[in-house]
Scaffold this active site. Structure first.
Site, PDB file in Angstrom:
ATOM      1  N   LYS A 135      25.444  42.275  55.270  1.00 53.15           N
ATOM      2  CA  LYS A 135      26.404  41.649  53.416  1.00 53.15           C
ATOM      3  C   LYS A 135      25.652  41.659  52.619  1.00 53.15           C
ATOM      4  CE  LYS A 135      27.445  39.780  57.140  1.00 53.15           C
ATOM      5  NZ  LYS A 135      29.050  38.662  57.548  1.00 53.15           N
ATOM      6  N   ARG A 136      25.857  40.441  51.185  1.00 48.66           N
ATOM      7  CA  ARG A 136      25.181  39.995  50.021  1.00 48.66           C
ATOM      8  C   ARG A 136      24.636  39.165  51.690  1.00 48.66           C
ATOM      9  NH1 ARG A 136      25.871  40.759  44.943  1.00 48.66           N
ATOM     10  NH2 ARG A 136      24.823  39.033  45.233  1.00 48.66           N
TER      11      ARG A 136
ATOM     12  N   HIS B 121      39.595  33.140  47.323  1.00 52.45           N
ATOM     13  CA  HIS B 121      37.996  34.112  47.784  1.00 52.45           C
ATOM     14  C   HIS B 121      37.507  32.902  48.352  1.00 52.45           C
ATOM     15  CE1 HIS B 121      39.432  38.313  47.228  1.00 52.45           C
ATOM     16  NE2 HIS B 121      39.778  38.007  46.542  1.00 52.45           N
TER      17      HIS B 121
ATOM     18  N   LYS C  39      26.104  33.109  55.275  1.00 54.06           N
ATOM     19  CA  LYS C  39      26.014  34.287  56.181  1.00 54.06           C
ATOM     20  C   LYS C  39      25.180  33.619  57.237  1.00 54.06           C
ATOM     21  CE  LYS C  39      28.120  36.849  52.630  1.00 54.06           C
ATOM     22  NZ  LYS C  39      29.464  37.774  53.327  1.00 54.06           N
TER      23      LYS C  39
ATOM     24  N   LYS D 183      35.370  46.464  59.585  1.00 55.37           N
ATOM     25  CA  LYS D 183      34.792  47.722  60.113  1.00 55.37           C
ATOM     26  C   LYS D 183      33.969  48.309  60.745  1.00 55.37           C
ATOM     27  CE  LYS D 183      34.158  47.791  54.502  1.00 55.37           C
ATOM     28  NZ  LYS D 183      33.145  46.625  53.393  1.00 55.37           N
TER      29      LYS D 183
ATOM     30  N   THR E 234      34.793  41.362  55.761  1.00 54.57           N
ATOM     31  CA  THR E 234      35.795  42.302  55.911  1.00 54.57           C
ATOM     32  C   THR E 234      34.946  43.612  56.463  1.00 54.57           C
ATOM     33  OG1 THR E 234      34.840  43.349  53.244  1.00 54.57           O
ATOM     34  CG2 THR E 234      37.482  42.370  54.143  1.00 54.57           C
TER      35      THR E 234
HETATM   36  C1  LIG Z   1      32.595  45.621  52.857  1.00 50.51           C
HETATM   37  C2  LIG Z   1      31.578  45.428  52.283  1.00 50.51           C
HETATM   38  C3  LIG Z   1      31.080  44.121  52.065  1.00 50.51           C
HETATM   39  C4  LIG Z   1      31.944  43.042  53.171  1.00 50.51           C
HETATM   40  O1  LIG Z   1      31.225  42.884  53.836  1.00 50.51           O
HETATM   41  P1  LIG Z   1      31.277  40.743  54.154  1.00 50.51           P
HETATM   42  O2  LIG Z   1      30.331  41.059  55.883  1.00 50.51           O
HETATM   43  O3  LIG Z   1      32.591  40.705  54.665  1.00 50.51           O
HETATM   44  O4  LIG Z   1      30.409  39.881  53.629  1.00 50.51           O
HETATM   45  C5  LIG Z   1      29.613  44.075  50.917  1.00 50.51           C
HETATM   46  N1  LIG Z   1      29.333  44.793  50.401  1.00 50.51           N
HETATM   47  C6  LIG Z   1      29.529  46.403  50.925  1.00 50.51           C
HETATM   48  C7  LIG Z   1      29.272  47.535  50.215  1.00 50.51           C
HETATM   49  C8  LIG Z   1      30.952  47.024  51.973  1.00 50.51           C
HETATM   50  O5  LIG Z   1      31.187  48.042  51.785  1.00 50.51           O
END
Ligand SMILES: *Cc1c(COP(=O)(O)O)cnc(C)c1O
Length: 800
Positions: free
Chosen positions: A534-535, A346, A540, A646, A642
């Site tokens: 995101k985190r 990952h 990032k 979304k 991911t």
């Molecule tokens: C999809 C999702 C992530 C991953 O987000 P990235 O932008 O791909 O880092 C992290 N936290 C939650 C709650 C999510 O639904």
């Protein structure tokens, strides 16, 4: 019980009285929620039992997905939807004066994960069940999930998460299936019937008790299982300080480590990993043996997946079970192990590569360590035959080196398949990060681009858009999301585009209400909702986003001709509690928000919102309302992402670097339907290899950069003293490791173009439409089919 509204109401009222001993009139929302949950669990139990029975009797190959994280979120509405009883339940509750929405809010998120990796595991479970595939999850039932985040004076404060306070209505404790896990002690070997036998002596035993959750597929009778292990004191451990032992034991499944990128180096974390692996494998082998099949055939009936390196101890543990418990020889056991296990990588971030000091590992897991030593010796011998004399290569690849056990080499050596999570990521693994392993095992490496379940992230999260899609092209897309491409025929169709625009506005309205309620900030739904959730991590680059906002602020203040299209910047992000830099960025976002939102000279055009406690349930309200999706990681650093998928599926346009799955989004929608900027992955990797980047040059030559960086330290923000010195230093003294200043100008340019393009409403909506139409590829159904066909070799059971 769910076949008609009348019947549902009667069953609901009866169940409520029976389980809570209260009349409906006296009942609380929580009791109503519990009642509904129990009814659903009862309703699926027949299919659950049937599915298990089918798996037990027909010898169908099963996959077990081992993951230290499952970020499930809430399950109520998702389960109702997948069972096709949402309508009946919602109407029945309505007639009783209850809103399903209100009951939904009662459920705590099951937050047993940090972010993308854990959410991927949850999406995979949904796709496995919905495709009627025999696939199960194995994880840990942490008493406390990811911490709850509060923002106080602009700082992150962490509170312990309490999802189990009121129990978890979906779980079933299976005390009879408990497993004993040995730690510490010593290993004795002796000869018996002409072969070496090993025995683990004086171990401290821990009992792993499973809690099973039903995983309900969409419109199928398949109900798979997510098995979560809890650590409890064992009745086989004698002569210890009982209180101390109980505390130590229970601490193993006490909490989720709030960090997915740094190796914590904690003995507790290693105990968690071994508990997950040993309990899962013992229970898998136990259920396989009930089928009365030969162990030599194990890999033809069982596939075990290692999600990242956290469960990589599956390699030595399966060897141990096959040899010590089942009496197979090394070669037989190794053949089965290799053919059973597969591994997903990952990340390429070197700080995330797990390693355990031998001085910790060996005493805690003495027999497992012996097996790893043997694996290592045999592997190094193989390397020596291939590369005689090439010591440094062998040293770099070894499973044990420099006093440490290395989890990635262990997973690679013991698995028949190693996959990356997006095309670019897999290429980087093969060509750079894992090139030496790729040369030895080229046939093992493959790509499986991540996905998301469109059932949660579109059908459930965005019912308005889902309904429009179904009205326009029929419902086939729900079981076959790539059929959303049929939406392309509505390009330039102004009536359709108007509906699409209205849906976005309605979703923005809903989010605006949430923002007002949570933060007191009123945002304009006519403004561009520009979202980064995101985190929080340096790679990032939330920092790039906030520096750009500071630039916009400066320009609005100084240039009266600057015609900015109104923007609302929305952030959501948790920082790992020990991650100093990340926490400073959170403080900076909130500091900038304070300044901007309270300055009447700009706050008609510019707003900044930080939503605290970003999690799955909040995410479901955010994605449908976004106009712009910020995917701005330093190229080469985001394995897939991911969140980007979304957003795309909900019609947001991406501003992003060519990183992770953004590359594949671009291939699908075309460069004219995404806003790309910044360095490419190979440029970043070449700079890292050869040098040649000097961040101070960008500071000196770009006035805008000089202004915003100086504002971090010159008192521009009142009462911040040296609050942001660490950020300033990272950019200038430490040469800006993530190329924020290098990409700044190109980010400003692309953002300006976004503002211009948003003014042409129909052209914008056409782009949004294309993004939605092409997003079916990113359904985790597609991802799971690829895993099933190419790695696990499993086939669907019987569908309804
Ligand atoms: C999809 C999702 C992530 C991953 O987000 P990235 O932008 O791909 O880092 C992290 N936290 C939650 C709650 C999510 O639904």
């Amino acid at each position: 019980m769910f076949s008609s509204v009348t019947e549902f109401k009667a069953s609901f009222l009866k169940k409520l009285e029976m389980t809570h001993g209260t009349s409906f009139a006296e009942s609380t929302k929580r009791e109503q929620f519990q009642t509904l949950g129990l009814m659903i669990r009862e309703y699926v139990s027949t299919d659950w039992i049937k599915t298990n029975e089918q798996y037990r009797t027909n010898g169908q190959k099963q996959v077990y997905y081992l993951s230290i994280e499952f970020l499930l979120g809430r399950l109520l509405r998702h389960n109702l939807m997948n069972l096709g009883i949402e309508q009946v339940v919602s109407e029945g509750l309505n007639e009783l004066g209850i809103e399903l929405d209100d009951l939904e809010e009662i459920e705590a998120d099951a937050g047993l994960g940090n972010g993308g990796l854990g959410r991927l595991a949850a999406c995979f479970l949904d796709s496995l069940a919905s495709l009627s595939l025999p696939g199960h999850g194995c994880g840990i039932r942490y008493k406390h999930g990811l911490f709850e985040q509060k923002i106080v004076d602009g700082y992150q404060v962490e509170l312990p998460e309490q999802w189990l306070r009121h129990g978890h209505v979906w779980e079933v404790r299976k005390a009879d299936d408990a497993v004993e896990i040995p730690f510490w002690g010593s290993v004795e070997s002796y000869h018996e019937n002409g072969r070496f036998v090993f025995r683990h002596l004086n171990a401290e035993s821990v009992t792993a008790v499973p809690y099973d959750l039903p995983v309900i597929g969409y419109e199928t009778e398949t109900v798979n299982t997510l098995r979560l292990w809890s650590a409890e004191p064992s009745r086989f451990t004698a002569n210890v300080d009982i209180l101390k032992y109980k505390k130590e034991t229970e601490s193993i499944s006490e909490l989720l480590y709030p960090d997915d990128t740094h190796d914590e180096g904690k003995i507790l974390r290693l105990k968690q990993q071994y508990l997950l692996v040993a309990a899962s494998l013992q229970s898998i082998v136990r259920s396989y043996k009930k089928q009365k099949r030969s162990l030599l055939d194990f890999h033809n009936h069982v596939s075990i997946h290692i999600n990242d390196t956290h469960p990589a101890l599956a390699v030595p543990e399966l060897m141990r079970i096959l040899m010590d418990d089942e009496g197979l020889g090394w070669d037989e056991a190794w053949n089965i192990t290799e053919n059973t296990l597969s591994y997903t990588n990952h990340t390429t971030l070197s700080e995330a590569l797990e390693k355990w000091p031998i001085r910790i590992f060996q005493p805690l897991l003495p027999r497992i360590f012996m097996i790893i030593e043997e694996i290592n010796e045999r592997f190094c011998q193989k390397l020596w035959d291939k590369y005689p004399g090439d010591w440094s290569r062998i040293e770099n690849m070894a499973v044990i080196g420099h006093g440490e056990v290395r989890m990635a080499p262990l997973a690679i050596v013991g698995s028949h398949s190693i996959n990356g999570v997006a095309k670019l990521h897999t290429d980087i693994l093969k060509e750079r990060e894992m090139n030496s392993f790729y040369q030895v095992f080229p046939e093992r490496f493959n790509n499986k681009t991540n996905g998301i379940t469109h059932r949660r992230w579109l059908l459930k999260a965005n019912p308005r858009l889902a309904n429009l899609v179904t009205e326009s092209i029929g419902p086939a897309w729900i079981s076959n999301p790539e059929k959303m491409e049929a939406l392309l025929k509505f390009k330039h169709d102004s009536a359709f585009l108007e509906k699409l625009g209205d849906i976005k506005t309605a979703n923005k309205q809903k989010l605006a209400e949430i923002i007002l309620e949570k933060t007191g900030i009123a945002v304009d739904t006519a403004s561009i909702f520009d979202v980064q959730v995101k985190r929080l991590h340096a790679y990032k680059r939330q920092l790039l986003n906030v520096l750009h906002i500071m630039y916009l602020y400066n320009r609005l203040k100084s240039d009266s001709d600057f015609n900015l299209y109104p923007r609302t910047f929305i952030f959501g992000a948790k920082a790992s509690p020990g991650y100093y830099f990340a926490k400073k960025v959170i403080k900076l976002i909130n500091t900038v928000a304070e300044k901007v939102n309270n300055d009447p000279a700009v706050n008609e055009k510019l707003k900044v919102v930080f939503l605290e406690n970003y999690r799955v349930s909040l995410a479901e309200d955010i994605f449908p309302a976004a106009d712009i999706s910020e995917q701005i990681s330093t190229a080469s650093k985001e394995a897939s992402g991911t969140g980007n998928m979304k957003f795309m599926m909900n019609g947001a346009l991406t501003v992003g670097t060519l990183d992770g799955a953004n590359v594949e989004i671009t291939e699908l929608v075309g460069e004219e339907n995404i806003f790309l900027f910044g360095l490419s992955a190979s440029e970043v990797l070449d700079f890292q290899r050869n040098g040649g980047y000097y961040s101070r040059e960008y500071y000196h030559y770009d006035q805008r950069i000089r202004d915003v960086t100086e504002q971090l330290v010159n008192g521009f923000f009142p009462d911040t003293e040296d609050e942001f010195t660490a950020i300033y230093d990272s950019l200038l003294d430490h040469n800006d490791q993530y190329f924020v200043l290098r990409d700044f100008a190109s980010y400003v340019d692309i953002q300006e173009r976004i503002g211009d393009e948003y003014r042409a409403k129909d052209a914008w909506l056409d782009k949004s439409l294309i993004n939605i139409a092409k997003s079916g590829f990113f359904s985790s159904d597609r991802t799971i089919r690829e895993y099933a066909d190419e790695i696990w070799k499993i086939a669907p059971g019987h569908k309804k």
